[in-house]
Motif scaffolding. Structure first.
Motif, PDB file in Angstrom:
ATOM      1  N   ARG A  11      36.302  48.003  39.972  1.00 22.87           N
ATOM      2  CA  ARG A  11      35.685  46.221  38.634  1.00 22.87           C
ATOM      3  C   ARG A  11      35.021  44.997  39.622  1.00 22.87           C
ATOM      4  O   ARG A  11      35.657  44.850  39.818  1.00 22.87           O
ATOM      5  CB  ARG A  11      37.376  46.155  38.443  1.00 22.87           C
ATOM      6  CG  ARG A  11      37.286  45.291  37.160  1.00 22.87           C
ATOM      7  CD  ARG A  11      38.667  45.328  36.387  1.00 22.87           C
ATOM      8  NE  ARG A  11      39.194  44.368  35.573  1.00 22.87           N
ATOM      9  CZ  ARG A  11      38.805  44.399  33.951  1.00 22.87           C
ATOM     10  NH1 ARG A  11      38.386  46.154  34.025  1.00 22.87           N
ATOM     11  NH2 ARG A  11      39.324  44.059  33.011  1.00 22.87           N
ATOM     12  N   SER A  13      34.685  41.117  39.778  1.00 15.79           N
ATOM     13  CA  SER A  13      34.964  40.299  39.864  1.00 15.79           C
ATOM     14  C   SER A  13      33.639  38.744  40.134  1.00 15.79           C
ATOM     15  O   SER A  13      32.159  39.514  40.765  1.00 15.79           O
ATOM     16  CB  SER A  13      35.738  39.810  40.865  1.00 15.79           C
ATOM     17  OG  SER A  13      34.956  40.142  41.856  1.00 15.79           O
ATOM     18  N   THR A 142      27.009  44.245  35.563  1.00 11.98           N
ATOM     19  CA  THR A 142      27.268  43.410  35.455  1.00 11.98           C
ATOM     20  C   THR A 142      26.778  42.273  35.412  1.00 11.98           C
ATOM     21  O   THR A 142      26.521  41.104  34.984  1.00 11.98           O
ATOM     22  CB  THR A 142      27.973  43.040  37.686  1.00 11.98           C
ATOM     23  OG1 THR A 142      26.584  43.031  37.680  1.00 11.98           O
ATOM     24  CG2 THR A 142      29.046  43.944  37.670  1.00 11.98           C
ATOM     25  N   SER A 283      31.904  38.792  30.691  1.00 13.87           N
ATOM     26  CA  SER A 283      31.977  39.541  31.059  1.00 13.87           C
ATOM     27  C   SER A 283      33.124  40.551  29.855  1.00 13.87           C
ATOM     28  O   SER A 283      32.295  42.225  30.262  1.00 13.87           O
ATOM     29  CB  SER A 283      33.005  39.165  32.177  1.00 13.87           C
ATOM     30  OG  SER A 283      33.958  40.546  32.506  1.00 13.87           O
TER      31      SER A 283
END
Length: 414
Positions: A11, A13, A142, A283
């Motif tokens: 995931r 970040s 991303t 995001s």
């Protein structure tokens, strides 16, 4: 040296964003500390110290962006040709940094205009290569996060710069409604250090991204960039024609009685909202699609501009400007990410140059129209401070509607 993009299955970040994104982020952070200390008070300096009319302020702001437009297109194309983005971006930031000291000596609107235009030439050189460098450095999954993070760093720098400017204004002239020349000059001097730190951050911290194949010489062609990108450009153009310089929001705040220190604190709060919203919104666009975020942001923009038109008291302008950060956080970085979604990888620089050039070219008529609408009087019944905001809000609604019904899903997330 070059940096290679790595795929990630975890995931995403911000801690996993590559070095280039962080380097660009810190460059924007430092440069915006410098820029926001000065740029937001230039309209006040022009109006309060030099006695310049709003039509001239609109002309200065419009030409400032138009001056950069052709260079944005050329620098993006050149970065595709060279297969390198970094040093074009460094050159652009460097030019903006070395022009800033000349604001200190400005004693006429013509000199202010000249320095402002030189600064925008720097922006024209750096913007497309910088955005393409960010897009090159991350995966599609991303991309929204990366551009959202970049906007957050940019805006955090703006917030710090405004806080510094507010402290200087408070110490120099307390709660006076008008800006003084000496206060303006003090702010300009203190803005120089972060400008040069921004250039250093990019020069030392960033690396061009390795490519899998040799880049062919790109030929500028809107057809080559695809129908979805061209439709997006048309819709953005309609929105931008009503998106006049934020200088008019600052002047509207002063028009309703907010002091210089009040305006700076209002801008600090606006940038706080913008900073907090940008990364999560970027995001979110990776998960639910860019279009929804952009449409939502434009609807917020329309509501805010209509609010500026109807505002009668200073506290109303304050609230509206703070909420204005929600629009920026939702739509600005998301639109940049969408550009990379819509075009082939080897045309990213050209696409970002085209996108930014269109916005820049339309900044001239949009700001000039806003200045003329504001200044209208006499036989131009109904014109005045509310008119440019009614115009901008209406075009934002039209653009949002077109994005829903006309923007194809091909090549992008819905």
């Amino acid at each position: 040296m070059t940096e290679t993009v790595h795929e990630s299955t975890s995931r995403p970040s911000i801690r996993q964003l590559p070095r280039n994104v962080w380097a660009v982020g810190f460059t924007s952070f430092f440069m915006d500390i410098s820029s926001e200390m000065v740029i937001n008070i230039i309209p006040l300096f022009l109006a309060n110290v030099l006695g310049v009319q709003t039509s001239i302020i609109g002309l200065i702001e419009g030409i400032a962006e138009t001056t950069a437009s052709v260079l944005k297109l050329f620098s993006g194309w050149l970065s595709d040709k060279l297969g390198g983005r970094k040093w074009l971006a460094v050159a652009g930031y460097g030019l903006s940094a070395v022009t800033k000291p000349f604001f200190y000596f400005a004693s006429s609107w013509e000199l202010i205009a000249g320095v402002r235009w030189a600064d925008r030439i720097g922006k024209g050189i750096r913007t497309a290569p910088r955005d393409a460098l960010v897009a090159d450095s991350v995966t599609k999954e991303t991309r929204g996060l990366a551009f959202g993070f970049h906007r957050a760093m940019d805006t955090a720098g703006a917030m710090v710069g405004l806080i510094i400017a507010a402290v200087i204004v408070w110490l120099a002239q307390a709660n006076n409604l008008d800006l003084s020349k000496s206060t303006f000059q003090t702010i300009v001097l203190l803005s120089l250090a972060p400008a040069f730190l921004g250039v250093l951050s990019l020069a030392v911290g960033a690396e061009d991204v390795a490519v899998e194949k040799k880049r062919a010489l790109p030929r500028f062609s809107l057809k080559n960039m695809g129908k979805p990108f061209n439709i997006f450009l048309v819709i953005v153009s309609i929105f931008t024609l009503g998106n006049s310089s934020d200088a008019f929001l600052v002047l509207r705040a002063q028009n309703l009685g907010i002091s210089v220190i009040g305006i700076l604190l209002m801008l600090v709060t606006f940038n706080l909202v913008y900073t907090l919203v940008s990364t999560p919104a970027g995001s979110l666009s990776d998960r639910i699609g860019r279009r929804r975020l952009i449409v939502g942001g434009w609807l917020v923009y329309a509501a805010i501009y209509f609010g500026f038109a109807l505002a009668q008291q200073a506290w109303q302008v304050w609230v509206l400007y703070v909420v204005y950060g929600l629009y920026y956080g939702m739509a600005y970085g998301t639109a940049n990410a969408m550009v990379a979604d819509l075009v082939p990888d080897d045309l990213r620089g050209t696409a970002y140059g085209t996108y930014n050039a269109v916005i820049g070219l339309l900044a001239f008529p949009s700001s000039l129209i806003a200045g003329l609408l504001w200044q209208g009087s006499g036989s131009w019944s109904g014109f005045g401070p509310s008119a440019p905001f009614l115009f901008g809000g209406s075009l934002a609604l039209i653009a949002a509607l077109l994005m829903v019904i006309w923007m194809p899903k091909t090549g992008m997330q819905s």
